[in-house]
Design an enzyme around this catalytic site. Sequence first.
Site, mmCIF file in Angstrom:
data_model
loop_
_atom_site.group_PDB
_atom_site.id
_atom_site.type_symbol
_atom_site.label_atom_id
_atom_site.label_comp_id
_atom_site.label_asym_id
_atom_site.label_seq_id
_atom_site.Cartn_x
_atom_site.Cartn_y
_atom_site.Cartn_z
ATOM 1 N N THR A 185 40.596 28.653 1.339
ATOM 2 C CA THR A 185 39.851 27.705 0.509
ATOM 3 C C THR A 185 38.613 28.411 -0.003
ATOM 4 O OG1 THR A 185 38.585 26.907 2.367
ATOM 5 C CG2 THR A 185 40.542 25.664 1.814
ATOM 6 N N GLU A 329 43.958 22.184 2.009
ATOM 7 C CA GLU A 329 44.308 21.810 3.387
ATOM 8 C C GLU A 329 45.422 20.770 3.444
ATOM 9 O OE1 GLU A 329 41.304 22.235 2.203
ATOM 10 O OE2 GLU A 329 39.870 22.909 3.710
ATOM 11 N N LYS A 437 21.593 10.471 -3.192
ATOM 12 C CA LYS A 437 21.070 9.430 -2.299
ATOM 13 C C LYS A 437 19.728 8.965 -2.833
ATOM 14 C CE LYS A 437 23.906 10.784 1.501
ATOM 15 N NZ LYS A 437 24.208 11.839 2.420
ATOM 16 N N TRP A 442 23.820 5.103 -2.550
ATOM 17 C CA TRP A 442 24.529 6.264 -3.058
ATOM 18 C C TRP A 442 24.876 6.089 -4.539
ATOM 19 C CZ3 TRP A 442 28.735 7.936 1.068
ATOM 20 C CH2 TRP A 442 28.060 8.308 2.259
HETATM 21 P P1 AMP Z 1 40.822 22.668 -3.456
HETATM 22 O O1 AMP Z 1 41.180 22.793 -2.037
HETATM 23 O O2 AMP Z 1 40.186 23.903 -4.031
HETATM 24 O O3 AMP Z 1 41.950 22.179 -4.295
HETATM 25 O O4 AMP Z 1 39.679 21.557 -3.559
HETATM 26 C C1 AMP Z 1 39.884 20.253 -3.075
HETATM 27 C C2 AMP Z 1 38.778 19.365 -3.555
HETATM 28 O O5 AMP Z 1 38.804 19.248 -4.978
HETATM 29 C C3 AMP Z 1 38.879 17.949 -3.061
HETATM 30 O O6 AMP Z 1 38.414 17.797 -1.746
HETATM 31 C C4 AMP Z 1 38.044 17.200 -4.097
HETATM 32 O O7 AMP Z 1 36.662 17.305 -3.820
HETATM 33 C C5 AMP Z 1 38.332 17.959 -5.371
HETATM 34 N N1 AMP Z 1 39.362 17.267 -6.147
HETATM 35 C C6 AMP Z 1 40.670 17.555 -6.231
HETATM 36 N N2 AMP Z 1 41.291 16.711 -7.069
HETATM 37 C C7 AMP Z 1 40.363 15.849 -7.531
HETATM 38 C C8 AMP Z 1 40.376 14.729 -8.418
HETATM 39 N N3 AMP Z 1 41.473 14.338 -9.026
HETATM 40 N N4 AMP Z 1 39.219 14.076 -8.626
HETATM 41 C C9 AMP Z 1 38.066 14.466 -8.022
HETATM 42 N N5 AMP Z 1 37.994 15.516 -7.184
HETATM 43 C C10 AMP Z 1 39.120 16.198 -6.934
#
Ligand code: AMP
Length: 542
Positions: A185, A329, A437, A442
């Site tokens: 990640t 994850e 915040k 929020w």
């Molecule tokens: P990654 O592991 O790099 O794909 O990142 C995952 C994170 O991307 C998630 O925990 C979210 O914070 C963000 N994310 C993924 N899809 C969306 C979505 N459709 N809308 C808002 N945030 C998203």
Amino acid sequence: MLGLMQDWPLLCHRIIEHAAEVHGTQEVITRSVEGPIHRTNYRQIRDRALKVSQRLDRDGIKLGDRVATIAWNTWRHLEAWYGIMGIGAICHTVNPRLFPEQIAWIINHAEDRVVMTDLTFIPILEKIADKLPTVERYIVFTDKAHMPQTTLKNAVAYEDWIAEADGDFKWKTFDENTAAAMCYTSGTTGDPKGVLYSHRSNVLHALMANSGDSLGANAADTMLPVVPLFHANSWGIAFSAPSMGTKLVFPGAKLDGASVYELLDTEKVTHTAGVPTVWLMLLNHMSANSLKLPHLRMVVCGGSAMPRSMIQSFLDLGVAVRHAWGMTEMSPIGTLAALKPPFAELKGEARLDILQTQGYPPFGVQMKITDDAGKDLPWDGKTFGRLKVSGPAVSKAYFRLDADILDEDGYFDTGDVATIDAHGYMRITDRSKDVIKSGGEWISSIDLENLAVGHPAVAEAAVIGVYHPKWDERPLLIIQLKQGQSATREDILKFMDGKIAKWWMPDDVAFVDGIPHTATGKILKTALRDQFKAYSFPNAAA
Ligand code: AMP
């Protein structure tokens, strides 16, 4: 008493074997890194993946060894993908957009023995190769004619390398819980963390992705994953498409609007998947040239929030959208915004309201929202809480990290803040570290960004919380305008006024030339917070 069903381990290579047997002539098309369009099919991919397995086996790669790929979406990458997993080695996809030092860190942490890569990334690898002691050999996804001179250790052109195998080889069998693939990640803070998928989790995830309410493609469809194989398993498409016999179209190295449009058009693509920035480039290209895509039926969009204006643009083109949320994850699918019966007939803004949520989970993902103390919060569509998940394709630990990442009920904290409504539709309101915040309440930075980006002059918007002596934090809206367009602070605020609660209105608007992104295309808020650390609001009297 045990059931009397066969012991049939869920192994990834069974997927490509099924594709070869049942959908063998289904095409896999690539815009090759060398340039020309390349056509192959699932049978040939399976045959050549077996050669990859045989060749790796001959090189002494064993169960559990890591083989890295740093590569675009191409047919060769797909062959390597199945070939590596087919002997129980671990296919470690590395994101080439990371800084070279991060790439080196990740390869060393994973102790990759072999690196397979595209021509594009040879210069980056040459710069860091002397810091990669575990790598024994580099295999370049090309043929002899295109293979350059390189200082990379034992470098060989992929085509020459697999030509040394005759393909008379059998997939290995092992326990379905064996590790199959690995993806780090790209955390914005701290070291990257290795997510380790198993054969079982990948196969179950493919079945989750196959439902009509998930990616929505089947054997009669054509899928173009713009989302890379190195970005969270290409959202499962590299498993899901062959498992259903969906035709695949790979974009190779060219992800700009014109190139993606050309492939969508010429290959009559019905389904495609990618992050919002990719769709922004495509929509800009299409509107500038008055283009249509009559065959395209579904755009799956995730990775960051899909702006409402973008959903509307696709609907105006006659294309359905499926907003998706997930994370590395989670293999990565978490939720998808298909329209369930109470909502299927909705029209206009009410329909957009549902399409803009991140959707509900397929079977195989369980969600809950909790407060900071871990207490469950109601599914009323209003209460925000920490979003936690569990399921057979959700991580329980990171590679070589001792930390316990699950709560006492076995749920993983996603780091996102969300609401869930009575129908199970989830709406991300923020990352827990980005939520603003203000006076103990929020404010969702994502909601403000989505709204601001609907202004016709705005290319991209980001909101960060900035210190305020009275409210602790207030929102600062940071705007990148579209090329050749202009708008003032007042224009933008007027556009937003009345569409959100008064106390959510940004206290100021800053204009920048470019908004920084992470290697997976998300807005890099840490960099923005750094850039604006000396900023104070003009109205910030205590
Ligand atoms: P990654 O592991 O790099 O794909 O990142 C995952 C994170 O991307 C998630 O925990 C979210 O914070 C963000 N994310 C993924 N899809 C969306 C979505 N459709 N809308 C808002 N945030 C998203």
